[in-house]
Write an enzyme that holds these catalytic residues in place. Structure first.
Site, PDB file in Angstrom:
ATOM      1  N   CYS A 142       0.738  -0.927   0.078  1.00 27.89           N
ATOM      2  CA  CYS A 142       0.421   0.019  -0.161  1.00 27.89           C
ATOM      3  C   CYS A 142       1.265   1.377   0.353  1.00 27.89           C
ATOM      4  O   CYS A 142       1.769   1.383   1.027  1.00 27.89           O
ATOM      5  CB  CYS A 142      -1.262   0.460   1.016  1.00 27.89           C
TER       6      CYS A 142
ATOM      7  N   ASP B  49      -0.115  -6.456   0.015  1.00 34.13           N
ATOM      8  CA  ASP B  49      -1.140  -6.293  -0.713  1.00 34.13           C
ATOM      9  C   ASP B  49      -0.870  -7.510  -1.704  1.00 34.13           C
ATOM     10  O   ASP B  49      -0.150  -7.498  -2.419  1.00 34.13           O
ATOM     11  CB  ASP B  49      -2.136  -5.246  -1.732  1.00 34.13           C
TER      12      ASP B  49
END
Length: 209
Positions: free
Chosen positions: A116, A123
């Site tokens: 992120c 992620d």
């Protein structure tokens, strides 16, 4: 959300927006649907001379058991035994064989991972690459996807970057890049970038989501 909208709904703000209804009473699900469609449409078309509507579908609790889990269709790149040593995006790893006849291929990997841009949290995603054109070298493509491992960027930006790197390096005739990320904050984020019109992918969760 239509691609012509001047704005996108940012995922964190969407989560805060949904949470703002915690103490709100609605008469029924159709009222919820209408409110969401109205608010989201206004936000996406804000500032534009043209106005339109976004699509909203509610899945009610009694429908949960009927939902399916399905992996992305395509040839799995993760089967390849290749050494990966690059952990920031390395488009120079992408190659295509322009000396052979064009192919139509769908390639899939579950090894896409970035971070992120705001929080640095990981992620994880599965990515599907559909293309027509010179055959893309699979080993280099897998190494390229793994090279996002330490990269800080939003989901949508990663998919856009993957699309543009493949488009400029491998020069396919047609290309679509679709990613389904593991859920964080209760929201699915599944960006799609394509060079040509077509039906949207079926919105079916993978087991990793």
């Amino acid at each position: 959300i239509p691609c012509e909208t001047p704005n996108l709904i940012e995922s964190k703000s969407f989560k805060l927006y949904l949470n703002s209804f915690n103490n709100t009473r609605f008469a029924d699900a159709s009222e919820v649907l209408a409110r969401l469609r109205s608010d989201l449409s206004e936000a996406t078309w804000r500032g534009s001379q043209v106005q339109g509507s976004v699509g909203v579908r509610l899945l009610e609790a009694e429908q949960f058991d009927a939902q399916q889990v399905h992996e992305l269709d395509g040839l799995l790149l993760d089967r390849l035994d290749v050494e990966c040593t690059r952990y920031t995006p390395a488009p120079e790893l992408l190659r295509a064989n322009h000396d052979e006849a064009p192919v139509n291929e769908t390639l899939v990997s579950n090894l896409l991972k970035s971070n992120c841009l705001v929080t640095g949290q990981p992620d994880w995603g599965s990515v599907q690459i559909q293309y027509s054109g010179a055959q893309i070298e699979q080993e280099g493509l897998l190494q390229y996807l793994v090279s996002f491992r330490n990269h800080n960027e939003f989901h949508e930006q990663c998919v856009e970057r993957i699309f543009m790197d493949i488009w400029s390096r491998c020069k396919p005739i047609k290309l679509a890049v679709y990613a389904r990320y593991t859920r964080r904050g209760g929201l699915d984020i599944n960006p799609l970038r394509t060079s040509h019109p077509g039906a949207l992918p079926a919105n079916v969760r993978t087991a990793r989501q």
